[in-house]
Design a protein around this motif. Structure first.
Motif, PDB file in Angstrom:
ATOM      1  N   SER A  85       0.822  -1.207   0.000  1.00 21.02           N
ATOM      2  CA  SER A  85       0.000   0.000   0.000  1.00 21.02           C
ATOM      3  C   SER A  85       0.858   1.260   0.000  1.00 21.02           C
ATOM      4  O   SER A  85       0.339   2.367  -0.123  1.00 21.02           O
ATOM      5  N   ASN A  86       2.185   1.082   0.104  1.00 22.13           N
ATOM      6  CA  ASN A  86       3.101   2.224   0.119  1.00 22.13           C
ATOM      7  C   ASN A  86       3.828   2.428  -1.205  1.00 22.13           C
ATOM      8  O   ASN A  86       4.379   3.499  -1.435  1.00 22.13           O
ATOM      9  N   CYS A  87       3.847   1.410  -2.053  1.00 22.08           N
ATOM     10  CA  CYS A  87       4.611   1.532  -3.302  1.00 22.08           C
ATOM     11  C   CYS A  87       4.215   0.419  -4.264  1.00 22.08           C
ATOM     12  O   CYS A  87       4.130  -0.750  -3.865  1.00 22.08           O
ATOM     13  N   ILE A  88       4.017   0.780  -5.530  1.00 24.65           N
ATOM     14  CA  ILE A  88       3.716  -0.206  -6.562  1.00 24.65           C
ATOM     15  C   ILE A  88       4.689  -0.087  -7.732  1.00 24.65           C
ATOM     16  O   ILE A  88       4.400  -0.510  -8.844  1.00 24.65           O
ATOM     17  N   ALA A  89       5.866   0.475  -7.479  1.00 27.32           N
ATOM     18  CA  ALA A  89       6.867   0.665  -8.530  1.00 27.32           C
ATOM     19  C   ALA A  89       7.491  -0.666  -8.935  1.00 27.32           C
ATOM     20  O   ALA A  89       7.449  -1.649  -8.192  1.00 27.32           O
ATOM     21  N   THR A  90       8.106  -0.682 -10.114  1.00 23.19           N
ATOM     22  CA  THR A  90       8.810  -1.863 -10.604  1.00 23.19           C
ATOM     23  C   THR A  90      10.299  -1.558 -10.761  1.00 23.19           C
ATOM     24  O   THR A  90      10.706  -0.406 -10.880  1.00 23.19           O
TER      25      THR A  90
END
Length: 312
Positions: free
Chosen positions: A139-144
């Motif tokens: 819920s804090n980051c969805i980066a790749t």
């Protein structure tokens, strides 16, 4: 590529990621420590039949090395699929592992980003998230993670050799090197303050058919929507060894041992490949605009396994 953190600043080699971040004031180090004169630009054979790659070996030199092309073909293919020729001529092997996400909200300092400013929020969630993660996100980051090279090295069981600020050396298997975002997306790997990558060690070559498949929006200079590094060995009509790693899906190069275990000992067939893809993506979760990545990853893995087993 992005370089390791040192006290009050950053180590810099090629700088192909770090300098971009500095231009946009995403990174504002007090000082840069030039490491380009360190004796870390050789590729050496090891006693166990593997290779030790100096952290300053450029991506172009690594991709063109005869031993890499012959024995670690998946790595050469991944390197040639990444960036442009000019960037590969500058980018270092160590820096490639440390390059940071290409999330637009990370690069835009006026937007909320927990990776850039912990606790500020994540505008990618609910925002434009077409390129973002479907596995391992929080819920804090969805980066790749953007590296092609790291995906291939994950499949090859690479080990990162480092030297700490106090002179002590240690080895970190690449599978343990990266962190998932959790509550601390700004902490991306296991490096300590002042610790420097000095070598990346590859074990003896894995026999089998090598594939690196990168699905992207355009054929040149684009980051992976989905990528698969695969090394598959067969004996007759049975898969005897399988090594798989994935890019474009998560905060780090993704590897799931249970997928490999499903394949070993089985005969190649469409239903097996479909079951493996379903297992890989069982907990995948899209964010709206990147929902398409789930069926795309499924189709890509099935296709790669078909190619690899036919080739093997």
């Amino acid at each position: 590529m992005g370089e390791a953190r040192t006290l009050g600043g950053r180590y810099i080699a090629g700088g192909t990621n770090l300098l971009d971040l500095m231009k946009l004031e995403v990174e504002t180090p007090e000082q840069l420590v030039d490491i380009t004169r360190l004796p870390l630009n050789e590729i050496k054979e090891t006693e166990d039949g593997g290779l030790k790659i100096g952290a300053l070996v450029t991506n172009s030199v690594l991709a063109a090395d005869e031993r890499i092309r012959r024995d670690y073909e998946v790595l050469s293919r991944a390197l040639l699929a990444g960036a442009s020729g000019q960037l590969r001529n500058k980018a270092s092997t160590g820096g490639n592992l440390l390059q940071r996400t290409r999330c637009g909200y990370f690069y835009e300092t006026s937007r909320r980003c927990n990776k850039r400013e912990p606790g500020s929020g994540c505008d990618a969630i609910g925002g434009f998230n077409r390129i973002h993660a479907i596995l391992g996100q929080s819920s804090n980051c969805i980066a790749t993670h953007p590296s092609d090279m790291a995906v291939a090295m994950m499949a090859l069981d690479a080990v990162v050799e480092t030297q700490q600020a106090d002179g002590h050396e240690r080895e970190i298997p690449l599978k343990d090197f990266y962190r998932l975002p959790g509550d601390t997306p700004h902490i991306e790997n296991e490096l300590k303050e002042g610790e420097l990558i000095v070598n990346i060690r590859l074990p003896k070559p894995k026999s089998g058919y090598h594939v690196y498949r990168k699905v992207r929006d355009r054929a040149s200079y684009a980051f992976a929507l989905v990528s698969v590094a695969a090394i598959i060995k067969t004996d007759g009509n049975t898969i005897t060894e399988a090594s798989l790693a994935f890019g474009g899906l998560a905060h780090k190069p993704w590897r799931d041992p249970k997928i490999e275990e499903m394949l070993v000992g089985q005969g190649p067939r469409r239903k097996l490949f479909e079951d493996a893809a379903d297992a890989l993506l069982a907990e995948a979760q899209g964010q709206g605009e990147n929902d398409f990545k789930i069926p795309l990853a499924r189709r890509t893995l099935i296709s790669v396994l078909a190619e690899a087993t036919q080739g093997a």
